[in-house]
Design a protein around this motif. Structure first.
Motif, PDB file in Angstrom:
ATOM      1  N   ASN A 245       0.823  -1.203   0.000  1.00 28.88           N
ATOM      2  CA  ASN A 245       0.000   0.000   0.000  1.00 28.88           C
ATOM      3  C   ASN A 245       0.860   1.257   0.000  1.00 28.88           C
ATOM      4  OD1 ASN A 245      -3.129  -0.370   0.426  1.00 28.88           O
ATOM      5  ND2 ASN A 245      -2.169  -2.010   1.604  1.00 28.88           N
ATOM      6  N   VAL A 246       1.882   1.276   0.832  1.00 31.70           N
ATOM      7  CA  VAL A 246       2.742   2.456   0.944  1.00 31.70           C
ATOM      8  C   VAL A 246       3.401   2.777  -0.394  1.00 31.70           C
ATOM      9  CG1 VAL A 246       4.887   3.315   1.957  1.00 31.70           C
ATOM     10  CG2 VAL A 246       3.151   2.248   3.414  1.00 31.70           C
ATOM     11  N   ALA A 247       3.909   1.763  -1.086  1.00 35.90           N
ATOM     12  CA  ALA A 247       4.596   1.987  -2.361  1.00 35.90           C
ATOM     13  C   ALA A 247       3.652   2.581  -3.400  1.00 35.90           C
ATOM     14  CB  ALA A 247       5.181   0.672  -2.867  1.00 35.90           C
ATOM     15  N   ALA A 248       2.438   2.070  -3.484  1.00 36.89           N
ATOM     16  CA  ALA A 248       1.481   2.570  -4.477  1.00 36.89           C
ATOM     17  C   ALA A 248       1.001   3.972  -4.128  1.00 36.89           C
ATOM     18  CB  ALA A 248       0.292   1.616  -4.581  1.00 36.89           C
ATOM     19  N   LEU A 249       0.680   4.204  -2.855  1.00 36.96           N
ATOM     20  CA  LEU A 249       0.209   5.525  -2.441  1.00 36.96           C
ATOM     21  C   LEU A 249       1.287   6.581  -2.647  1.00 36.96           C
ATOM     22  CD1 LEU A 249      -1.675   4.573   0.846  1.00 36.96           C
ATOM     23  CD2 LEU A 249      -2.718   5.280  -1.320  1.00 36.96           C
ATOM     24  N   ALA A 250       2.543   6.239  -2.354  1.00 34.09           N
ATOM     25  CA  ALA A 250       3.641   7.198  -2.527  1.00 34.09           C
ATOM     26  C   ALA A 250       3.847   7.534  -3.994  1.00 34.09           C
ATOM     27  CB  ALA A 250       4.926   6.626  -1.931  1.00 34.09           C
ATOM     28  N   PHE A 251       3.790   6.526  -4.864  1.00 33.25           N
ATOM     29  CA  PHE A 251       3.950   6.770  -6.300  1.00 33.25           C
ATOM     30  C   PHE A 251       2.844   7.675  -6.834  1.00 33.25           C
ATOM     31  CE2 PHE A 251       2.485   5.564 -10.568  1.00 33.25           C
ATOM     32  CZ  PHE A 251       3.575   5.993 -11.313  1.00 33.25           C
ATOM     33  N   LEU A 252       1.611   7.380  -6.492  1.00 31.25           N
ATOM     34  CA  LEU A 252       0.496   8.173  -7.008  1.00 31.25           C
ATOM     35  C   LEU A 252       0.515   9.593  -6.445  1.00 31.25           C
ATOM     36  CD1 LEU A 252      -2.306   5.454  -6.857  1.00 31.25           C
ATOM     37  CD2 LEU A 252      -1.196   6.361  -8.911  1.00 31.25           C
ATOM     38  N   HIS A 253       0.907   9.739  -5.196  1.00 29.63           N
ATOM     39  CA  HIS A 253       1.013  11.067  -4.596  1.00 29.63           C
ATOM     40  C   HIS A 253       2.026  11.925  -5.341  1.00 29.63           C
ATOM     41  CE1 HIS A 253       1.395  14.128  -1.421  1.00 29.63           C
ATOM     42  NE2 HIS A 253       2.705  13.972  -1.520  1.00 29.63           N
ATOM     43  N   SER A 254       3.231  11.412  -5.554  1.00 34.13           N
ATOM     44  CA  SER A 254       4.307  12.219  -6.127  1.00 34.13           C
ATOM     45  C   SER A 254       4.188  12.401  -7.630  1.00 34.13           C
ATOM     46  CB  SER A 254       5.666  11.590  -5.791  1.00 34.13           C
ATOM     47  OG  SER A 254       5.766  10.277  -6.321  1.00 34.13           O
ATOM     48  N   ASN A 255       3.613  11.452  -8.331  1.00 31.86           N
ATOM     49  CA  ASN A 255       3.545  11.530  -9.794  1.00 31.86           C
ATOM     50  C   ASN A 255       2.235  12.102 -10.320  1.00 31.86           C
ATOM     51  OD1 ASN A 255       5.909   9.926 -11.404  1.00 31.86           O
ATOM     52  ND2 ASN A 255       5.686   9.168  -9.309  1.00 31.86           N
ATOM     53  N   CYS A 256       1.182  12.019  -9.523  1.00 32.47           N
ATOM     54  CA  CYS A 256      -0.132  12.436 -10.004  1.00 32.47           C
ATOM     55  C   CYS A 256      -0.824  13.427  -9.071  1.00 32.47           C
ATOM     56  CB  CYS A 256      -1.050  11.214 -10.177  1.00 32.47           C
ATOM     57  SG  CYS A 256      -0.299   9.814 -11.050  1.00 32.47           S
ATOM     58  N   GLY A 257      -0.715  13.174  -7.770  1.00 32.92           N
ATOM     59  CA  GLY A 257      -1.515  13.928  -6.820  1.00 32.92           C
ATOM     60  C   GLY A 257      -1.055  15.338  -6.560  1.00 32.92           C
ATOM     61  N   THR A 258       0.241  15.532  -6.329  1.00 36.88           N
ATOM     62  CA  THR A 258       0.696  16.872  -5.964  1.00 36.88           C
ATOM     63  C   THR A 258       0.559  17.856  -7.120  1.00 36.88           C
ATOM     64  OG1 THR A 258       2.976  16.274  -6.543  1.00 36.88           O
ATOM     65  CG2 THR A 258       2.310  16.009  -4.230  1.00 36.88           C
ATOM     66  N   SER A 259       0.537  17.355  -8.341  1.00 35.59           N
ATOM     67  CA  SER A 259       0.501  18.242  -9.502  1.00 35.59           C
ATOM     68  C   SER A 259      -0.903  18.460 -10.045  1.00 35.59           C
ATOM     69  CB  SER A 259       1.402  17.687 -10.614  1.00 35.59           C
ATOM     70  OG  SER A 259       1.043  16.347 -10.926  1.00 35.59           O
ATOM     71  N   CYS A 260      -1.602  17.402 -10.391  1.00 31.76           N
ATOM     72  CA  CYS A 260      -2.869  17.535 -11.118  1.00 31.76           C
ATOM     73  C   CYS A 260      -4.085  16.979 -10.390  1.00 31.76           C
ATOM     74  CB  CYS A 260      -2.750  16.847 -12.480  1.00 31.76           C
ATOM     75  SG  CYS A 260      -1.543  17.585 -13.595  1.00 31.76           S
ATOM     76  N   HIS A 261      -3.946  15.791  -9.824  1.00 36.43           N
ATOM     77  CA  HIS A 261      -5.105  15.128  -9.222  1.00 36.43           C
ATOM     78  C   HIS A 261      -5.220  15.495  -7.747  1.00 36.43           C
ATOM     79  CE1 HIS A 261      -6.588  12.533 -12.491  1.00 36.43           C
ATOM     80  NE2 HIS A 261      -5.322  12.515 -12.899  1.00 36.43           N
ATOM     81  N   ASN A 262      -5.626  16.735  -7.497  1.00 38.03           N
ATOM     82  CA  ASN A 262      -5.850  17.198  -6.132  1.00 38.03           C
ATOM     83  C   ASN A 262      -6.990  18.218  -6.127  1.00 38.03           C
ATOM     84  OD1 ASN A 262      -4.693  20.059  -6.228  1.00 38.03           O
ATOM     85  ND2 ASN A 262      -2.894  18.891  -6.899  1.00 38.03           N
ATOM     86  N   ARG A 263      -7.309  18.713  -4.955  1.00 41.14           N
ATOM     87  CA  ARG A 263      -8.461  19.597  -4.787  1.00 41.14           C
ATOM     88  C   ARG A 263      -8.109  21.077  -4.942  1.00 41.14           C
ATOM     89  NH1 ARG A 263     -12.718  16.578  -2.542  1.00 41.14           N
ATOM     90  NH2 ARG A 263     -12.069  14.533  -1.725  1.00 41.14           N
ATOM     91  N   GLY A 264      -6.908  21.373  -5.387  1.00 41.15           N
ATOM     92  CA  GLY A 264      -6.512  22.755  -5.581  1.00 41.15           C
ATOM     93  C   GLY A 264      -7.330  23.447  -6.658  1.00 41.15           C
ATOM     94  N   ALA A 265      -7.489  24.755  -6.513  1.00 41.45           N
ATOM     95  CA  ALA A 265      -8.334  25.517  -7.439  1.00 41.45           C
ATOM     96  C   ALA A 265      -7.838  25.438  -8.869  1.00 41.45           C
ATOM     97  CB  ALA A 265      -8.399  26.973  -6.982  1.00 41.45           C
ATOM     98  N   ASN A 266      -6.508  25.334  -9.072  1.00 43.68           N
ATOM     99  CA  ASN A 266      -5.950  25.337 -10.424  1.00 43.68           C
ATOM    100  C   ASN A 266      -5.400  23.985 -10.850  1.00 43.68           C
ATOM    101  OD1 ASN A 266      -6.479  28.113 -10.717  1.00 43.68           O
ATOM    102  ND2 ASN A 266      -4.591  28.623  -9.630  1.00 43.68           N
ATOM    103  N   ALA A 267      -5.703  22.936 -10.106  1.00 42.08           N
ATOM    104  CA  ALA A 267      -5.211  21.603 -10.452  1.00 42.08           C
ATOM    105  C   ALA A 267      -5.806  21.151 -11.780  1.00 42.08           C
ATOM    106  CB  ALA A 267      -5.547  20.621  -9.349  1.00 42.08           C
ATOM    107  N   GLY A 268      -4.944  20.691 -12.681  1.00 41.59           N
ATOM    108  CA  GLY A 268      -5.385  20.380 -14.037  1.00 41.59           C
ATOM    109  C   GLY A 268      -6.396  19.263 -14.128  1.00 41.59           C
ATOM    110  N   ALA A 269      -6.383  18.324 -13.185  1.00 38.29           N
ATOM    111  CA  ALA A 269      -7.329  17.209 -13.230  1.00 38.29           C
ATOM    112  C   ALA A 269      -8.312  17.247 -12.068  1.00 38.29           C
ATOM    113  CB  ALA A 269      -6.580  15.882 -13.230  1.00 38.29           C
ATOM    114  N   GLY A 270      -8.411  18.389 -11.423  1.00 43.81           N
ATOM    115  CA  GLY A 270      -9.320  18.496 -10.282  1.00 43.81           C
ATOM    116  C   GLY A 270     -10.767  18.219 -10.647  1.00 43.81           C
ATOM    117  N   GLN A 271     -11.136  18.560 -11.884  1.00 45.19           N
ATOM    118  CA  GLN A 271     -12.534  18.394 -12.295  1.00 45.19           C
ATOM    119  C   GLN A 271     -12.922  16.928 -12.453  1.00 45.19           C
ATOM    120  OE1 GLN A 271     -10.094  19.312 -14.274  1.00 45.19           O
ATOM    121  NE2 GLN A 271     -10.202  17.973 -16.069  1.00 45.19           N
ATOM    122  N   THR A 272     -11.940  16.011 -12.488  1.00 48.66           N
ATOM    123  CA  THR A 272     -12.258  14.592 -12.664  1.00 48.66           C
ATOM    124  C   THR A 272     -12.804  13.965 -11.393  1.00 48.66           C
ATOM    125  OG1 THR A 272     -10.053  13.803 -12.013  1.00 48.66           O
ATOM    126  CG2 THR A 272     -10.375  14.414 -14.333  1.00 48.66           C
TER     127      THR A 272
END
Length: 367
Positions: A245-272
């Motif tokens: 679990n830790v390995a998968a969560l860490a990968f998704l956080h650093s490669n996808c979450g901090t940049s696009c897939h998050n709740r930030g107002a300007n996150a590129g994939a926030g609307q998904t």
């Protein structure tokens, strides 16, 4: 000008609408000792020692940072001696860069602290600089640079190293096949597509990544001890679950979450509605179980809008527990087609090791 503001409009408009981004305008990069202005670099002694074949850059030729040696990373350009007030750091999980090795540094103005009032959205003091050096086949290929010019305004560019490693001039338009390798130096105009997902433009320097056991240098513990953060966390973020679990969560956080897939107002994939950034509570603690993370809640048994060829409509999920072949997350991570691949930018090689971690994670889930 290579600058980013917090305005959502800049993110929404296509990069081609900003031809002016190829010019740095009237920005002057200050030396580390003068964060509030003034031209210069830390390379004044570069002719005294080091590699004589690495001539000092002409940092006064214009008002833009024409070369890496003009940014303050090195106190001696000829010897590539990192300036003593520039601190190395490495988060515990990093974004995939097509197999390139990386080194990272940060410079925080003397007497300043990072505002960590919101532990999930750090705000950096004006003058902060960050560098990321990327290497392939044992040679430097590019060094990316961020400098906070004013509140909400970041200068950014990348410097492409010459084949003989003697120079690193600014490369604003990008190189699709740097040195003839399947490696892309992204255009400066593409920076905001990922970095706008962060509250203050910086990726990879945040509480979760810097608290991981694999982190080093100026990590969360070192920042706290040096009193460089305004509000130390009462708890250290610990990723939940077993190693799978830790390995998968860490990968998704650093490669996808901090940049696009998050709740930030300007996150590129926030609307998904797919949120892969791990967030801490007010004390700094992460959820106690994987099932309580945004990653799990917004992906587990959630139907995917993607339906690959050969899969019946409605038969594909973001994560189909126990069934990798019907799970969108590993499917997009294992593609490089410039259409549905993840990450979507500046990568042409699949991160095979981390895809295997995703596969193992999903395969171990109870349907």
């Amino acid at each position: 000008m290579h600058r980013s503001s917090s305005m959502a409009l800049l993110f929404l408009l296509p990069a081609l609408a900003f031809p002016a981004l190829a010019s740095c305008g009237d920005l002057i990069i200050p030396s580390n000792s003068a964060p509030d202005g003034g031209a210069g670099s830390g390379d004044d002694d570069s002719a005294a020692a080091g590699d004589a074949s690495r001539p000092p850059p002409n940092c006064e030729a214009g008002v833009e940072p024409v070369a890496l040696g003009c940014t303050g990373l090195y106190s001696n350009w000829a010897a590539l001696t990192v300036a003593p007030d520039v601190q190395p750091y490495a988060p515990g999980a990093t974004m995939w860069a097509d197999g390139a090795d990386a080194s990272r540094w940060i410079w925080i103005p003397a007497g300043s602290t990072i505002d960590t009032t919101d532990p999930n959205n750090w705000q950096f003091p004006v003058g902060t600089k960050l560098w990321q050096e990327l290497r392939l086949l044992g040679k430097r290929i590019e060094t990316r640079f961020l400098w906070k010019e004013a509140p909400g305004l970041w200068f950014r560019t990348t410097f492409a190293w010459s084949d003989d490693q003697s120079a690193a001039p600014a490369s604003t338009l990008g190189l699709p096949n740097a040195r003839g390798l399947p490696y892309e130096i992204p255009a400066v105009s593409a920076c905001e597509k990922c970095h706008d997902g962060a509250a203050d433009f910086v990726l990879g320097f945040e509480a979760v990544g810097l608290a991981m056991p694999q982190s080093s240098g100026l990590n969360l513990q070192a920042l706290t001890q040096a009193r460089l953060i305004s509000k130390p966390l009462a708890a250290s973020p610990t990723l939940p679950g077993d190693p799978t679990n830790v390995a998968a969560l860490a990968f998704l956080h650093s490669n996808c979450g901090t940049s696009c897939h998050n709740r930030g107002a300007n996150a590129g994939a926030g609307q998904t509605g797919l949120f892969l950034k791990l967030t801490v509570d007010a004390q700094g603690a992460l959820p106690a179980t994987p099932q309580q993370t945004d990653t799990w809640i917004t992906s587990y048994k959630v139907p995917s809008t993607l339906t690959p060829y050969g899969v019946d409509a409605g038969g594909f999920w973001r994560i189909a527990p126990g069934d990798v072949s019907h799970s969108a997350i590993p499917w997009t991570a294992s593609r490089r087609d410039s259409v549905v691949q993840m990450p979507p930018l500046a990568t042409h090689l699949v991160d095979q090791n981390d895809v295997l971690k995703l596969d193992a994670w999903i395969a171990a889930m109870t349907p």
